[in-house]
Write a protein that holds these residues in place. Structure first.
Motif, PDB file in Angstrom:
ATOM      1  N   LEU A  86       0.949  -1.587   0.195  1.00 42.05           N
ATOM      2  CA  LEU A  86      -0.091   0.071   0.013  1.00 42.05           C
ATOM      3  C   LEU A  86       0.925   1.355   0.087  1.00 42.05           C
ATOM      4  O   LEU A  86       0.631   2.402  -0.753  1.00 42.05           O
ATOM      5  N   ASP A  87       2.325   1.527   0.774  1.00 42.87           N
ATOM      6  CA  ASP A  87       2.613   2.262   0.406  1.00 42.87           C
ATOM      7  C   ASP A  87       3.223   3.057  -0.487  1.00 42.87           C
ATOM      8  O   ASP A  87       3.261   3.254  -1.079  1.00 42.87           O
ATOM      9  N   GLU A  88       3.613   1.730  -1.478  1.00 48.37           N
ATOM     10  CA  GLU A  88       4.220   1.812  -2.718  1.00 48.37           C
ATOM     11  C   GLU A  88       3.450   2.192  -3.099  1.00 48.37           C
ATOM     12  O   GLU A  88       3.967   3.129  -4.319  1.00 48.37           O
ATOM     13  N   ILE A  89       1.435   1.801  -3.580  1.00 44.37           N
ATOM     14  CA  ILE A  89       0.460   2.069  -4.114  1.00 44.37           C
ATOM     15  C   ILE A  89       0.572   3.738  -4.287  1.00 44.37           C
ATOM     16  O   ILE A  89       0.667   4.372  -4.981  1.00 44.37           O
ATOM     17  N   ASN A  90       0.239   4.527  -2.796  1.00 44.20           N
ATOM     18  CA  ASN A  90       0.309   5.169  -2.067  1.00 44.20           C
ATOM     19  C   ASN A  90       1.454   6.624  -2.980  1.00 44.20           C
ATOM     20  O   ASN A  90       1.218   7.703  -3.381  1.00 44.20           O
ATOM     21  N   GLY A  91       2.378   5.988  -3.515  1.00 46.82           N
ATOM     22  CA  GLY A  91       3.523   6.335  -2.640  1.00 46.82           C
ATOM     23  C   GLY A  91       3.622   6.849  -5.037  1.00 46.82           C
ATOM     24  O   GLY A  91       4.719   7.944  -5.293  1.00 46.82           O
ATOM     25  N   ASN A  92       3.274   6.038  -5.698  1.00 44.06           N
ATOM     26  CA  ASN A  92       2.914   6.073  -6.999  1.00 44.06           C
ATOM     27  C   ASN A  92       1.887   7.272  -7.641  1.00 44.06           C
ATOM     28  O   ASN A  92       0.402   6.627  -7.626  1.00 44.06           O
ATOM     29  N   PRO A  93       2.130   8.086  -8.364  1.00 46.03           N
ATOM     30  CA  PRO A  93       1.092   9.443  -8.775  1.00 46.03           C
ATOM     31  C   PRO A  93       0.488   9.160  -9.767  1.00 46.03           C
ATOM     32  O   PRO A  93      -0.310   9.339 -10.229  1.00 46.03           O
ATOM     33  N   SER A  94       1.894   8.033 -10.990  1.00 46.08           N
ATOM     34  CA  SER A  94       0.374   7.633 -11.584  1.00 46.08           C
ATOM     35  C   SER A  94      -0.580   6.410 -12.066  1.00 46.08           C
ATOM     36  O   SER A  94      -0.961   6.278 -12.171  1.00 46.08           O
TER      37      SER A  94
END
Length: 781
Positions: free
Chosen positions: A5-13
């Protein structure tokens, strides 16, 4: 979950302006708690109320879990009513692929059918045909074993035994261990979980059962519980399937940053910390709760210190599957968010309201989603909600301290064809006791080339005995079911593994036997010619005149031809040679015997004609002898002409008489005619013998009848002996017997008929007088 989730939330695209969160419910391995947690997730309240939601829209987008199939089935039965997306990361039951019962269930792990088929294929890949099956006595074990059996039977392998175990039935486990020990199967497929496996291994240690290779299911293939040193003698060399996993970029570094002081939203971090490091945190409210023997957590412990052991989750298949589940949900939400206006998948091209979507709408996107993973593989769901089935193949190898490690030695990918589904590094596999060679597990030792398998009565098809291929057949492969018959002109080699061209046998001039017969025939033919020359020189002497000079010369010429006729039986049987072979023999021998028959009658007529008033005097003329020769020879000639006209002899390849050899011989064409010819020849000889025998008491000085009697007796003896001798011989030796009979019978005639006369002419000229022949001579000593 947090890392993904941290990786997804940190992905602006990906999902811009949207932050994903999560809630965790612990079922504590209780079905009642599982159902209660499911209803709480649906209602959004602290109490689970069936068929009730306090909010217009569900509080969550999707559910990940449970890890156990039994709990997932319970969840799916409830969540499926609302088409609420449920993705399991570890439930493998095939039942969950039934979309009529579980319409909203999906998973990022493979179900057990693929694993069962893969284990069977692994058995066939290593050439094992005799295996034992041990499974846990529940749906997991029974379903898995049933599929394995079907695949093994389809592949030609056999099952030595099938046993089911329960961890609470130690008596039955002891019985199963005895079956394993007594079985000749070296390979055992163990469709169990690690807990049940420990009970079986302990009993095997107690009964000292060694020398078996286990094939592991994902239930225990990478279990750390079984890696302890005491099991190494049993499990070293085991090979099996584990769920496919790969390192998740950045996850290892993330794990190293975990610390209980940095975690506010996670109530379990402290509990995990205490278990991982074997310590206790000080209870700020009641410090006296700490037991005297407890070690205090210093809070200086780091995850990096335990990352190489049990708690290294950076390549865990469970963590990998959870990461994939979060990724595909996020991708589905993103696809929903970016739905083109008026081009959506729903009625009239509508899109879902991203902030207020229905569960079934997200389920639609999840079923259609495709995510490319960091390792290049693509994750998607088929019509049953299952992902592409991919397994790691792991080998249990021993460490220097006696413990065991799991070494990845290959991969099983069901998305590829059967030929390329298995990728195994055979050189990386270590079998039991450090062997580098694949162990053998067969009910019967494999049949080498040159043999075929014969099934044993009341035994599986893998239990057989090896029998040599029959005469004229080969098998050029191992474990051949059938032998292959060689072509008619070929014959097996000594090992019966390949067909070689047959030797072609005939009575050749070049071989010693043929050369000897040729030399004998030519030399023998010169003797009658020499005697003829001698008779010509002494044709006016009484003994030559008394022998009927003309008839004797004809007889000697026919004898010479008899010797030479044997040459037609030598050499390669050409069509012309076959045509003339027996005909020439019959004709010249008939001429020869006819001459002797004529001489026999002339002797009798001459003696009888000397009596006063005898009527036989007119038959004592030379014309009578010529008539007898002509008539006797003419009948044989007619027979021979009819023979070659109606059923002529011809060359043929005889493959029946002598196995492995082609006897090139002349077929008589008509066996009946052949034996009639010989019979007629024998009839003439017999008549000559009888007449000469009856005339044997003529005066001693006129002993022609005695010579004819002896010659015919020798002639008939040779040919009577030839018949059984020829029937008992084969190939070129049959021809050699006939040539020998021709030569010996002709020699008998020459010796008995002419050698005494030649002796008198050359060495006893006094006896070559009219007085001696008329019996008016004196005795000579």
């Amino acid at each position: 979950m947090r890392f993904a989730l941290d990786e997804i939330n940190g992905n602006p695209s990906l999902l811009p302006n949207v932050t994903l969160g999560f809630q965790v419910y612990d079922s504590c391995f209780g079905l009642q708690q599982e159902l209660d947690g499911t209803l709480k997730m649906l209602t959004g309240q602290k109490q689970g109320v069936p068929n009730f939601s306090c909010k217009r829209y569900p509080p969550m987008s999707a559910i990940i879990g449970h890890a156990t199939s039994t709990f997932s089935i319970l969840n799916a039965q409830v969540l499926g009513l609302y088409r609420f997306p449920q993705i399991s990361h570890f439930s493998t039951s095939p039942f969950l692929s039934d979309k009529t019962q579980f319409p909203s269930f999906l998973r990022t792990t493979s179900h057990d059918v693929f694993q069962s088929k893969g284990l069977a294929q692994l058995v066939l890949h290593f050439g094992w045909t005799w295996v034992g099956l041990v499974a846990v006595d529940d749906d997991y074990g029974r379903q898995g074993i049933q599929i394995i059996k079907q695949e093994l039977f389809r592949g030609g392998a056999c099952v030595a035994f099938t046993e089911y175990i329960m961890s609470n039935n130690l008596k039955h486990i002891s019985y199963v261990t005895k079956i394993i020990n007594e079985s000749t199967a070296k390979v055992i497929i163990s469709f169990t979980k690690d807990i049940e496996k420990t009970f079986l291994l302990d009993e095997m240690l107690r009964q000292n059962v060694m020398g078996k290779i286990f094939l592991a299911t994902e239930g225990w293939s990478i279990s750390n519980l079984l890696t302890m040193a005491k099991y190494s003698s049993l499990l070293s060399g085991s090979i099996g399937f584990s769920f496919y996993s790969t390192s998740i970029a950045g996850f290892s570094e993330f794990l190293k940053t975990i610390h209980p002081l940095d975690t506010k939203e996670d109530p379990w971090t402290k509990t995990f910390w205490e278990k991982a490091f074997g310590c206790k945190f000080v209870d700020q409210i009641n410090p006296l709760n700490i037991r005297d023997n407890s070690t205090l957590c210093t809070r200086n412990e780091t995850m990096a210190s335990i990352m190489n052991g049990y708690y290294d989750l950076s390549t865990s298949s469970s963590a990998y599957n959870i990461y994939n589940a979060v990724s595909i949900i996020a991708k589905s939400l993103h696809d929903m968010q970016t739905c083109p206006k008026d081009k959506g998948p729903f009625n009239n091209g509508s899109c879902a309201d991203f902030m207020h979507f229905k569960p079934w709408q997200l389920l639609y996107y999840i079923q259609k989603a495709r995510v490319t993973l960091s390792n290049g593989r693509e994750l998607f769901f088929d019509k049953n909600g299952d992902p592409p089935a991919v397994y790691d193949i792991v080998n249990w190898q021993m460490n220097t301290d006696g413990t065991m490690r799991h070494v990845k030695v290959g991969i099983y990918d069901t998305t590829k064809t059967n030929e390329s589904a298995f990728v195994i590094n055979a050189s990386a596999i270590t079998w039991g006791s450090g062997q580098g060679q694949v162990p053998i597990s067969d009910c019967t030792q494999r049949c080498p080339p040159g043999f075929r398998k014969l099934l044993r009565k009341d035994m599986p098809i893998c239990c057989f005995q090896c029998i040599p291929c029959p005469l004229g057949e080969i098998s050029n492969g191992t474990d051949s079911l059938y032998c292959i018959k060689c072509p008619w002109d070929m014959w097996p080699d000594t090992k019966k593994v390949k067909c070689l061209s047959k030797n072609r046998e005939f009575l050749s001039y070049e071989e010693p036997l043929g050369a000897t017969l040729v030399a004998t025939s030519v030399f023998s033919s010169l003797l009658p010619v020499s005697i003829t020359g001698l008779f010509i020189c002494y044709k006016n002497t009484p003994i030559v005149r008394a022998s009927n000079f003309s008839l004797s010369c004809l007889l000697l010429i026919s004898m010479s031809l008899c010797f030479l006729s044997s040459l037609l039986f030598l050499g390669y049987p050409q069509p012309e040679k076959c045509l003339l072979q027996q005909v020439t023999f019959g004709t010249v021998f008939t001429l020869c015997v006819s001459c002797i028959l004529a001489k026999t009658f002339m002797v009798v007529f001459a003696f009888m004609a000397t009596k006063p008033g005898s009527r036989l005097k007119k038959w004592a003329s030379p014309q009578t002898s010529y008539m007898i020769v002509a008539l006797s020879s003419f009948l044989q000639l007619v027979l021979c002409i009819s023979w070659i006209s109606l059923a002529p002899p011809f060359p043929e390849d005889n493959i029946q008489t002598k196995p492995g050899t082609i006897i090139v011989e002349c077929n008589e064409g008509s066996a009946i005619t052949f034996w009639i010819m010989l019979g007629y020849l024998g009839l003439l000889a017999t008549i000559s013998f009888i007449v000469a025998f009856l005339a044997r008491r003529l005066p001693d000085s006129f002993n022609e009848a005695k010579f004819i009697t002896f010659s015919m007796l020798a002639f008939l003896s040779v040919w009577v002996s030839y018949i059984p001798a020829s029937l008992s011989s084969t190939g070129k030796y049959t021809l050699a017997m006939e040539v020998f009979a021709i030569l010996s019978s002709t020699w008998a005639l020459v010796i008995c008929m002419f050698v005494p006369k030649c002796f008198i002419i050359l060495f006893r000229p006094v006896m070559n007088s009219k007085e001696h022949l008329m019996g008016k001579h004196k005795s000579y000593h």
